[in-house]
Design a protein around this motif. Structure first.
Motif, mmCIF file in Angstrom:
data_model
loop_
_atom_site.group_PDB
_atom_site.id
_atom_site.type_symbol
_atom_site.label_atom_id
_atom_site.label_comp_id
_atom_site.label_asym_id
_atom_site.label_seq_id
_atom_site.Cartn_x
_atom_site.Cartn_y
_atom_site.Cartn_z
ATOM 1 N N THR A 192 0.250 -6.839 6.675
ATOM 2 C CA THR A 192 0.357 -5.390 6.666
ATOM 3 C C THR A 192 -0.294 -4.844 7.935
ATOM 4 O O THR A 192 -0.687 -5.603 8.830
ATOM 5 C CB THR A 192 -0.327 -4.800 5.429
ATOM 6 O OG1 THR A 192 -1.750 -4.969 5.539
ATOM 7 C CG2 THR A 192 0.159 -5.490 4.164
ATOM 8 N N ASP A 193 -0.426 -3.515 8.009
ATOM 9 C CA ASP A 193 -1.039 -2.926 9.195
ATOM 10 C C ASP A 193 -2.527 -3.177 9.264
ATOM 11 O O ASP A 193 -3.150 -2.949 10.293
ATOM 12 C CB ASP A 193 -0.756 -1.415 9.251
ATOM 13 C CG ASP A 193 -1.263 -0.704 8.006
ATOM 14 O OD1 ASP A 193 -1.535 -1.400 7.008
ATOM 15 O OD2 ASP A 193 -1.378 0.528 8.033
ATOM 16 N N SER A 227 -0.973 5.462 16.290
ATOM 17 C CA SER A 227 -0.328 6.627 15.694
ATOM 18 C C SER A 227 -1.328 7.557 15.024
ATOM 19 O O SER A 227 -1.336 8.770 15.255
ATOM 20 C CB SER A 227 0.721 6.157 14.679
ATOM 21 O OG SER A 227 1.257 7.253 13.973
ATOM 22 N N ARG A 228 -2.209 6.985 14.206
ATOM 23 C CA ARG A 228 -3.111 7.824 13.413
ATOM 24 C C ARG A 228 -4.202 8.472 14.256
ATOM 25 O O ARG A 228 -4.556 9.635 14.039
ATOM 26 C CB ARG A 228 -3.736 6.983 12.298
ATOM 27 C CG ARG A 228 -2.719 6.570 11.236
ATOM 28 C CD ARG A 228 -3.344 5.767 10.128
ATOM 29 N NE ARG A 228 -2.334 5.380 9.145
ATOM 30 C CZ ARG A 228 -2.566 4.552 8.135
ATOM 31 N NH1 ARG A 228 -3.763 4.027 7.966
ATOM 32 N NH2 ARG A 228 -1.600 4.251 7.279
ATOM 33 N N SER A 278 0.865 -1.181 0.000
ATOM 34 C CA SER A 278 0.000 0.000 0.000
ATOM 35 C C SER A 278 0.902 1.232 0.000
ATOM 36 O O SER A 278 2.074 1.143 0.373
ATOM 37 C CB SER A 278 -0.929 0.015 1.222
ATOM 38 O OG SER A 278 -0.194 0.260 2.400
ATOM 39 N N PRO A 279 0.366 2.396 -0.383
ATOM 40 C CA PRO A 279 1.215 3.588 -0.453
ATOM 41 C C PRO A 279 1.819 3.993 0.882
ATOM 42 O O PRO A 279 2.873 4.615 0.917
ATOM 43 C CB PRO A 279 0.249 4.666 -0.972
ATOM 44 C CG PRO A 279 -0.814 3.910 -1.686
ATOM 45 C CD PRO A 279 -0.969 2.636 -0.935
ATOM 46 N N THR A 280 1.157 3.660 1.998
ATOM 47 C CA THR A 280 1.634 4.091 3.316
ATOM 48 C C THR A 280 2.463 3.034 4.037
ATOM 49 O O THR A 280 2.955 3.282 5.123
ATOM 50 C CB THR A 280 0.443 4.465 4.212
ATOM 51 O OG1 THR A 280 -0.429 3.332 4.336
ATOM 52 C CG2 THR A 280 -0.334 5.634 3.620
ATOM 53 N N MET A 281 2.608 1.868 3.443
ATOM 54 C CA MET A 281 3.312 0.764 4.113
ATOM 55 C C MET A 281 4.807 1.038 4.170
ATOM 56 O O MET A 281 5.443 1.313 3.163
ATOM 57 C CB MET A 281 3.036 -0.544 3.374
ATOM 58 C CG MET A 281 3.745 -1.754 3.977
ATOM 59 S SD MET A 281 3.261 -3.267 3.119
ATOM 60 C CE MET A 281 4.485 -4.413 3.760
ATOM 61 N N GLN A 282 5.387 0.980 5.368
ATOM 62 C CA GLN A 282 6.825 1.147 5.558
ATOM 63 C C GLN A 282 7.502 -0.154 5.960
ATOM 64 O O GLN A 282 8.675 -0.365 5.677
ATOM 65 C CB GLN A 282 7.089 2.210 6.619
ATOM 66 C CG GLN A 282 6.593 3.587 6.226
ATOM 67 C CD GLN A 282 6.879 4.625 7.293
ATOM 68 O OE1 GLN A 282 7.273 4.300 8.412
ATOM 69 N NE2 GLN A 282 6.673 5.892 6.956
ATOM 70 N N HIS A 342 -7.108 18.599 2.880
ATOM 71 C CA HIS A 342 -5.795 18.274 2.314
ATOM 72 C C HIS A 342 -4.817 19.436 2.452
ATOM 73 O O HIS A 342 -4.028 19.707 1.552
ATOM 74 C CB HIS A 342 -5.947 17.876 0.845
ATOM 75 C CG HIS A 342 -6.574 16.541 0.636
ATOM 76 N ND1 HIS A 342 -5.881 15.354 0.717
ATOM 77 C CD2 HIS A 342 -7.862 16.189 0.386
ATOM 78 C CE1 HIS A 342 -6.687 14.337 0.496
ATOM 79 N NE2 HIS A 342 -7.905 14.814 0.296
ATOM 80 N N GLN A 348 -9.197 1.500 1.908
ATOM 81 C CA GLN A 348 -8.563 2.800 1.714
ATOM 82 C C GLN A 348 -9.392 3.656 0.769
ATOM 83 O O GLN A 348 -9.838 3.182 -0.280
ATOM 84 C CB GLN A 348 -7.152 2.636 1.152
ATOM 85 C CG GLN A 348 -6.188 1.967 2.113
ATOM 86 C CD GLN A 348 -4.806 1.776 1.510
ATOM 87 O OE1 GLN A 348 -4.601 2.005 0.329
ATOM 88 N NE2 GLN A 348 -3.855 1.350 2.330
ATOM 89 N N VAL A 399 -0.402 1.189 14.076
ATOM 90 C CA VAL A 399 -0.871 2.221 13.151
ATOM 91 C C VAL A 399 -2.099 2.937 13.713
ATOM 92 O O VAL A 399 -2.232 4.159 13.601
ATOM 93 C CB VAL A 399 -1.184 1.600 11.773
ATOM 94 C CG1 VAL A 399 -1.867 2.621 10.866
ATOM 95 C CG2 VAL A 399 0.094 1.102 11.119
#
Length: 479
Positions: A71-72, A256-257, A41-45, A331, A391, A253
């Motif tokens: 993943t998260d 944090s979010r 995913s775009p946010t996966m670290q 945004h 998402q 996650v």
């Protein structure tokens, strides 16, 4: 074999980036390549490796599942898009917090010489160790300077201050230590745990750099039989009254979010009481018809059965159409107003809360909403949701009415601007034109949490009025 990783990323909605799966400099000779941890995913670290489906030396075909990545939010399967062979696995199943782009396996093609797999694996390990060492050095540089400077300066200044401080400090400090002025170097985590457990740091020998006390040193500490004051002996008692569970990727996650949301988004709340009698009556009619059409088929009846939440979702979609300002996202430099009603539905799972998305709810009927809700809720609890299924929602509903909660407020899920919290239904006496002069009605408390940067109070109230009107007149869904 680079195409395998590239296809994985395309399936996850990403493009391959330099370094995500680089061929070894002599891979052309050995026909081997490094298989790296893909970003699902775009946010996966980082992520965990739940299971390897292919063993070392085992060949695979296009479409075969190579491994499962945690993943998260969910556990996802990674499929091969080419034929090949699993030459060597570097990161075992069960590993957690594996960084994206790090090498996790060596792969080749059928018939390749696999003798170079060990050398290529060793090179990958050295690269990872070097990167980790550099990151650690950058973190430790400043603390190390502090630790080196301060102890060196103290002996010079100590003689001047010693006569003033020693008479006051000696009675308290002489018992635990013969050097009351010595500093105890410990990490913040070690200090916090020592404070919680009543562990004296001066009695612990640190295993970190330059004798620094680490968290592990505090956790392994065992008091001596003759420890003074009884504090150390008492510290052993609390350690047996709780269990520390490591954070899952999802819980990490979420923490944090939601902390970021609550601390940076200006929340405010608007609550309405909504009568649910007409929804309950119409739902009963629909479900009775579904039971008759199922003709004794329990599975078919269950699939067609509507829940109160299905009506809630449809009513929210109607209100979002009427008051589109609420169907917006913040945004930073602009506010994005969405033209479709993609409603996120909060679902509790064993590892944490997740919000699968019911797409375009304003354009589909109750039956379709009900079918999607059941399917997504099951996938969420099984940990099988795909990124595009959780998402990108535009509005969220959190319903705890089935748990007996009368009223609560929810935390906004950025960049969305609003979330709706629903409580249970309660019976009340209300005035009526009948002979009795009253009737029994059932009401639900609904509270919208709104981001004041996007939605003004009057706008949130207008949305709640539209939502209330839709729920209290469910036949309007059919129009």
């Amino acid at each position: 074999m680079y195409s395998i990783v590239r296809q994985q990323l395309l399936r996850a909605g990403l493009r391959a980036r330099p370094g995500m799966a680089s061929l070894h400099t002599s891979a052309a000779l050995r026909d081997l390549s490094k298989f790296t941890m893909p970003a699902m995913s775009p946010t996966m670290q980082d992520g965990g490796i739940a299971a390897w489906r292919k063993n070392e030396g085992e060949s695979f075909n296009s479409g075969d599942v190579l491994l499962e990545i945690e993943t998260d939010k969910a556990t996802m399967e990674v499929e091969a898009t080419d034929d090949g062979v699993m030459a060597k696995i570097l990161v075992a199943a069960g590993a957690k917090n594996v960084p994206v782009n790090s090498t996790i396996a060596i792969v080749g093609e059928e018939g390749d010489d696999l003798s170079g797999a060990d050398a290529l694996a060793e090179e990958a390990k050295n690269e990872s160790a070097s990167a980790a060492s550099q990151a650690e050095e950058s973190k430790e540089d400043k603390p190390k300077e502090d630790k080196e400077d301060k102890p060196k300066e103290q002996p010079k200044e100590q003689p001047k201050e010693a006569p003033k401080e020693q008479p006051k400090e000696a009675p308290k400090e002489e018992k635990p230590s013969n050097k009351p002025q010595d500093r105890v170097f410990a990490t913040p985590a070690a200090k916090r745990i020592a404070l919680e457990r009543g562990v004296p740091l001066r009695e612990i020998k640190g295993s970190g750099p330059e004798g620094r006390i680490l968290q592990e040193d505090v956790e392994k500490y065992k008091p001596q039989g003759g420890a003074p004051g009884g504090g150390a002996a008492a510290a052993a008692v609390p350690a047996e009254t709780y269990t520390d569970e490591p954070l899952s990727n999802m819980r990490r996650v979420i923490a944090s979010r939601l902390t970021e949301s609550k601390s940076t988004v200006p929340h405010y709340y608007v609550t309405f009481d909504i009568e649910m009698d007409r929804v309950n009556q119409l739902r009963e009619v629909f479900n009775r018809a579904a039971k008759e059409s199922a003709k004794g088929d329990a599975e078919k009846e269950k699939a067609a059965k509507l829940s109160v939440n299905d009506f809630i979702v449809k009513a929210a979609a109607i209100a979002l159409k009427q008051v589109p300002e609420v169907n917006s996202a913040f945004h930073g430099e602009y506010v994005r107003q969405h033209h479709v009603q993609d409603i996120s539905m909060a679902v509790a799972t064993p590892t944490g809360l997740i919000t699968p998305i019911l797409r375009n709810c304003g354009a589909i009927g109750l039956a379709e909403i009900g079918a999607q809700s059941k399917a997504l809720a099951k996938k969420a609890r099984d940990g099988k949701l795909k990124p595009d299924e959780y998402q990108g929602g535009t509005f969220t509903i959190s319903n705890m009415g089935m748990m007996g909660t009368s009223h609560f407020t929810a935390i906004i899920n950025p960049p969305q601007s609003c979330i709706l919290a629903l409580g249970t239904t309660e019976a009340r006496l209300v005035p009526d034109d009948s002979e009795k002069g009253f009737r029994v009605a059932h009401f639900m408390k609904a509270t919208i949490s709104a981001d004041h940067r996007v939605v003004d109070g009057a706008t949130a109230a207008r949305w709640m009025q539209a939502f209330k009107a839709a729920v209290e007149n469910p036949l309007s869904f059919m129009l």
